[in-house]
Design a protein around this motif. Structure first.
Motif, PDB file in Angstrom:
ATOM      1  N   SER A   1       7.400   3.525 -16.077  1.00 36.93           N
ATOM      2  CA  SER A   1       7.750   4.469 -15.023  1.00 36.93           C
ATOM      3  C   SER A   1       8.413   3.669 -13.909  1.00 36.93           C
ATOM      4  N   TRP A   2       9.336   4.261 -13.161  1.00 36.68           N
ATOM      5  CA  TRP A   2       9.957   3.542 -12.044  1.00 36.68           C
ATOM      6  C   TRP A   2       8.999   3.472 -10.871  1.00 36.68           C
ATOM      7  N   LEU A   3       8.289   4.552 -10.650  1.00 30.53           N
ATOM      8  CA  LEU A   3       7.283   4.526  -9.591  1.00 30.53           C
ATOM      9  C   LEU A   3       6.167   5.487  -9.962  1.00 30.53           C
ATOM     10  N   ASP A   4       4.961   5.015  -9.913  1.00 29.00           N
ATOM     11  CA  ASP A   4       3.807   5.854 -10.208  1.00 29.00           C
ATOM     12  C   ASP A   4       2.601   5.159  -9.609  1.00 29.00           C
ATOM     13  N   ARG A   5       2.177   5.684  -8.494  1.00 23.08           N
ATOM     14  CA  ARG A   5       1.112   5.062  -7.730  1.00 23.08           C
ATOM     15  C   ARG A   5      -0.097   4.732  -8.597  1.00 23.08           C
ATOM     16  N   GLU A   6      -0.513   5.737  -9.356  1.00 24.31           N
ATOM     17  CA  GLU A   6      -1.685   5.596 -10.203  1.00 24.31           C
ATOM     18  C   GLU A   6      -1.530   4.467 -11.223  1.00 24.31           C
ATOM     19  N   LEU A   7      -0.393   4.458 -11.921  1.00 24.26           N
ATOM     20  CA  LEU A   7      -0.193   3.443 -12.959  1.00 24.26           C
ATOM     21  C   LEU A   7      -0.057   2.052 -12.347  1.00 24.26           C
ATOM     22  N   GLU A   8       0.588   1.972 -11.178  1.00 25.05           N
ATOM     23  CA  GLU A   8       0.728   0.672 -10.518  1.00 25.05           C
ATOM     24  C   GLU A   8      -0.651   0.116 -10.166  1.00 25.05           C
ATOM     25  N   VAL A   9      -1.519   1.001  -9.654  1.00 24.41           N
ATOM     26  CA  VAL A   9      -2.874   0.570  -9.294  1.00 24.41           C
ATOM     27  C   VAL A   9      -3.633   0.132 -10.546  1.00 24.41           C
ATOM     28  N   GLN A  10      -3.533   0.940 -11.590  1.00 21.83           N
ATOM     29  CA  GLN A  10      -4.289   0.628 -12.806  1.00 21.83           C
ATOM     30  C   GLN A  10      -3.798  -0.655 -13.469  1.00 21.83           C
ATOM     31  N   ALA A  11      -2.490  -0.842 -13.487  1.00 19.15           N
ATOM     32  CA  ALA A  11      -1.961  -2.039 -14.135  1.00 19.15           C
ATOM     33  C   ALA A  11      -2.380  -3.288 -13.363  1.00 19.15           C
ATOM     34  N   ALA A  12      -2.315  -3.209 -12.032  1.00 23.73           N
ATOM     35  CA  ALA A  12      -2.744  -4.357 -11.222  1.00 23.73           C
ATOM     36  C   ALA A  12      -4.230  -4.624 -11.453  1.00 23.73           C
ATOM     37  N   THR A  13      -5.010  -3.557 -11.504  1.00 25.11           N
ATOM     38  CA  THR A  13      -6.451  -3.716 -11.727  1.00 25.11           C
ATOM     39  C   THR A  13      -6.728  -4.357 -13.074  1.00 25.11           C
ATOM     40  N   ALA A  14      -5.989  -3.915 -14.100  1.00 17.06           N
ATOM     41  CA  ALA A  14      -6.191  -4.479 -15.438  1.00 17.06           C
ATOM     42  C   ALA A  14      -5.898  -5.981 -15.424  1.00 17.06           C
ATOM     43  N   LEU A  15      -4.829  -6.380 -14.728  1.00 16.05           N
ATOM     44  CA  LEU A  15      -4.477  -7.802 -14.673  1.00 16.05           C
ATOM     45  C   LEU A  15      -5.513  -8.594 -13.884  1.00 16.05           C
ATOM     46  N   LEU A  16      -5.996  -8.007 -12.781  1.00 17.51           N
ATOM     47  CA  LEU A  16      -7.017  -8.691 -11.981  1.00 17.51           C
ATOM     48  C   LEU A  16      -8.292  -8.852 -12.808  1.00 17.51           C
ATOM     49  N   ASP A  17      -8.645  -7.806 -13.538  1.00 21.05           N
ATOM     50  CA  ASP A  17      -9.841  -7.880 -14.390  1.00 21.05           C
ATOM     51  C   ASP A  17      -9.671  -8.919 -15.481  1.00 21.05           C
ATOM     52  N   GLU A  18      -8.427  -9.110 -15.888  1.00 26.10           N
ATOM     53  CA  GLU A  18      -8.146 -10.098 -16.929  1.00 26.10           C
ATOM     54  C   GLU A  18      -8.280 -11.523 -16.379  1.00 26.10           C
ATOM     55  N   GLY A  19      -8.434 -11.640 -15.060  1.00 29.45           N
ATOM     56  CA  GLY A  19      -8.668 -12.949 -14.476  1.00 29.45           C
ATOM     57  C   GLY A  19      -7.512 -13.482 -13.649  1.00 29.45           C
ATOM     58  N   PHE A  20      -6.401 -12.737 -13.601  1.00 28.98           N
ATOM     59  CA  PHE A  20      -5.282 -13.172 -12.765  1.00 28.98           C
ATOM     60  C   PHE A  20      -5.632 -12.966 -11.302  1.00 28.98           C
TER      61      PHE A  20
END
Lengths: 315, 410
Positions: free
Chosen positions: B219-238
């Motif tokens: 998606s070009w912009l999607d608040r929800e997906l941006e938050v979730q993707a960042a969260t997934a990466l943070l949870d992955e340890g980044f």
């Protein structure tokens, strides 16, 4: 899957699912009384705005949460007025509310920032996640279930309470009765009109909590179309849950988990087609409907309220 | 000519009836900017509007009406700048709005987002007397020889700078929230990774150990997906997250936990993400102002404009002085200067990478020393440089055939 992965997916699923679950519970309460609610999206949009604006200007999260609840309840009261008092078509009323609320929320939100500017991009107070001492150190469920924000914890209490209320108490029987057979309920002295108002508004308040959770906790701040269609998801989840609050939990977790899993899979280097995963909650809804159709016995405690969407005229 | 005159006179007539005042229309020039969403989006449209507002510098603003404004120029001409927001991504809607704008007398129309390309190119054929521009689409394909140009900014040059800064600070593992796995964002991802590796090498770290993990949100912009993707990466340890959607939500999410680092993209994110190192941003004004001036002067010509630091179309803003020491900022500026001067090109070899063949096999791609990716190679970049991991972009139907050009000799 390794444990850490399950834990993290569960944690995101709960965070993402909280607002949907509030809205689904609200939808269940309203529709159990026989009033169809297709206006959930609109109610969420306005209450998310009210929640953020309330917290932003008062500096108090409590004010924000209450503002969201009140606005959710008010919009629902409009729906009840149309559907119950004016006997309007419930589908039309719900859809009209969504269209109206979408425009109104954008218009207000773009103009009530400091000095008449937009609210987009402003940082207000936000609900922090905190760990519940003791419980949060449990394996798997600890970090995911018990490291969340206050509204999510409220939800843990609300789900069993609403279930108990619906199925084990006298007022709960009245609620279900006016949704199943309003005429019979009326003849027993239950005020259909009054109760339909009450439960539509109670539903709106719950939906308002969902909206407030979006702008105060999950994606703190306000932006145009902040719900990104969650209100519609909630409508699907009401059906998926067969109007049962416990099953709604599964629906919300499924919905919340799907994107989380998809992103984790991307990060882990495996890939399931994205579009397939996005369809999953809807497929589950259709399967649930197929499952109950033709099983009359399931209808009794779970199925569609028989009088859903119909106007009740007292004769 | 005839048709346009009719439309113009009709508009004049309607205006004079409607408002009751007759304004001489022969000394106005009307430029229309079409926007997908609202300039308040903190992202793509905000960046475009910043550029559009720079047109005010051409004269004196005599009237402002919402987003639109009129500028009185020195020679007495009134430049009307009309901005239409929230048009959306539906082709039919875009065409409808563009038609209204043209029927309203627009002389010059800008479609500022990818999805407006088809509508703009159809209308360019239908209205030969109106000038058209399309941004962020397909150069060389869409433009014509008479009244239709394309434009885009080489944002990957600044993505390289962003990566270079992160590398100089020693961040070797970066989670990246990407939009679509199509050439434009892929170029940015690769540019960022190359910059990161060069930055790490400069401080004596092993660049081969760096990892840029991409999650595509489709998606070009999607608040929800941006938050979730960042969260997934943070949870992955980044702990370092590179934002690459134009909206700031992945950076905002990253900064909610203390100790994390975000790197902003598109429009300054420091206001909502206090842990951001900096933002590499679009500067569309570098294109809009001279183009509008050229149209007014009658020197406008069609072209496919694709520029970066050299045309001052990119900037780095929102430096976080606590997180980025002054010497690193200076090094970044020196890098920018050398890119602007044409001395350095991020996409020159040696670069090695991998991509998917049409059969689905992973194939290796090499850009030898002394050779660089041509513009066409960059426009079709559907492979990752080494050090990027994530779901591969779709394989090009004919496999990878780089045309490569020789590096400019110094």
């Amino acid at each position: 899957m390794e444990l850490a992965l399950i834990e993290s997916v569960l944690s995101i699923a709960i965070r993402a699912g909280t607002s949907v679950l509030f809205a689904t519970l609200g939808g269940i309460m309203t529709e159990r009384s026989g009033v169809l609610n297709l206006g959930i999206e609109g109610m969420m949009l306005l209450s998310a705005l009210a929640g953020f604006a309330g917290a932003f200007y008062s500096g108090s999260l409590l004010v924000g949460v209450f503002a969201g609840m009140i606005v959710g309840g008010l919009v629902a009261a409009v729906h009840a007025f149309w559907c119950v008092t004016l006997s309007a078509n419930q589908v039309a009323s719900g859809l009209a509310l969504v269209i109206f609320s979408t425009g109104l929320a954008d218009f207000i939100g773009q103009n009530i920032g400091p000095e008449g500017t937009t609210l987009v991009g402003l940082a207000g107070p936000k609900l922090q996640r905190f760990a519940v001492p003791g419980l949060s150190s449990l394996p798997i469920v600890g970090e995911s279930f018990f490291h969340q924000d206050a509204l999510t914890y409220l939800l843990y209490l609300l789900v069993p309470l609403i279930w108990y209320y619906l199925f084990k108490t006298r007022p709960g029987i009245h609620l279900r009765a006016i949704g199943e057979n309003p005429r019979a309920a009326d003849s027993l002295g239950v005020s259909v009109t009054r109760l339909r108002y009450v439960y539509t508004i109670v539903g709106g308040v719950l939906i308002g909590l969902g909206g407030a959770h979006l702008s105060l906790a999950y994606t703190p701040g306000w932006s145009v179309d902040i719900t990104s269609g969650r209100g519609w998801i909630a409508i699907a989840m009401v059906i998926f849950s067969l109007w049962n609050p416990l099953r709604a939990v599964i629906g919300a977790l499924l919905f919340g988990g799907v994107t989380a899993i998809q992103f984790r899979m991307q990060a882990a280097g495996t890939s399931i087609p994205t579009f397939f995963l996005s369809m999953a909650p809807y497929i589950a809804t259709i399967v649930a409907l197929l499952f109950i159709s033709g099983r009359r016995s399931l209808y009794r405690h779970n199925g569609v309220p028989s009088a859903l969407g119909t106007v009740y005229h007292r004769e | 000519m005839k048709f346009n005159f009719k439309v113009l006179s009709l508009v004049v007539l309607l205006l004079s009836i409607g408002i009751g005042t007759v304004i001489a229309q022969d000394d106005t020039y009307k430029v229309a900017f079409l926007l997908a969403d609202s300039p308040s989006d903190q992202g793509w449209n905000a960046a475009h509007y910043r550029g559009i507002e720079q047109i005010k510098e051409l004269g004196e603003v005599v009237e402002e009406n919402g987003l639109s404004f009129n500028v009185a120029l020195e020679d007495g001409t009134v430049l009307e700048v009309q901005v239409v927001e929230n048009i959306g991504y539906n082709d039919a809607d875009i065409e409808r709005v563009a038609r209204q704008v043209i029927n309203g007398g627009a002389d010059y129309v800008f479609g500022t987002w990818f999805d407006s390309m088809s509508a703009i190119s159809r209308l360019a054929e239908e209205f030969p007397d109106v000038l058209f521009e399309h941004g962020s689409g397909y150069p060389f394909v869409a433009s014509n020889d008479t009244n239709f140009s394309t434009y885009f900014i080489r944002i990957e040059e600044s993505d390289y700078v962003a990566g270079y800064v992160a590398g100089l600070l020693g961040y070797s593992d970066v989670g990246l929230v990407g939009t679509f796995s199509i050439p434009e964002p892929v170029r940015g991802v690769n540019g960022f990774a190359l910059g990161l590796q060069d930055g790490l090498a400069e401080i004596g770290e092993d660049p081969a150990k760096s990892n840029v993990q991409v999650i595509w949100i489709n998606s070009w912009l999607d608040r929800e997906l941006e938050v979730q993707a960042a969260t997934a990466l943070l949870d992955e340890g980044f702990t370092v997250i590179r934002q690459m959607a134009d909206t700031p939500y992945s950076s905002q999410t990253t900064c909610e936990t203390e100790g994390n680092i975000a790197i902003g993209y598109g429009s300054d994110v420091s206001g909502v993400a206090d842990c951001s190192l900096m933002t590499n941003e679009w500067k569309w004004g570098a294109y809009y102002v001279p183009q509008v001036q050229a149209a007014l002067d009658g020197t406008w010509e069609t072209h496919d404009w694709w520029e970066g630091f050299a045309a001052d179309a990119l900037g780095i803003t929102g430096w976080n002085d606590e997180l980025v020491p002054a010497d690193v900022q200076e090094k970044a500026q020196a890098l920018i200067d050398s890119i602007a001067a044409g001395e350095f090109n991020p996409f020159c070899g040696p670069i090695s990478g991998t991509g998917l063949s049409p059969e689905g096999d992973v194939v290796e791609i090499d850009v030898p020393e002394g050779m660089c990716l041509s513009d066409m190679d960059q426009l079709t970049m559907q492979w990752y440089v080494d050090g990027v991991s994530g779901e591969y972009p779709a394989a090009p139907p004919d496999g990878f055939e780089l045309e490569l050009v020789e590096a400019a000799s110094e």
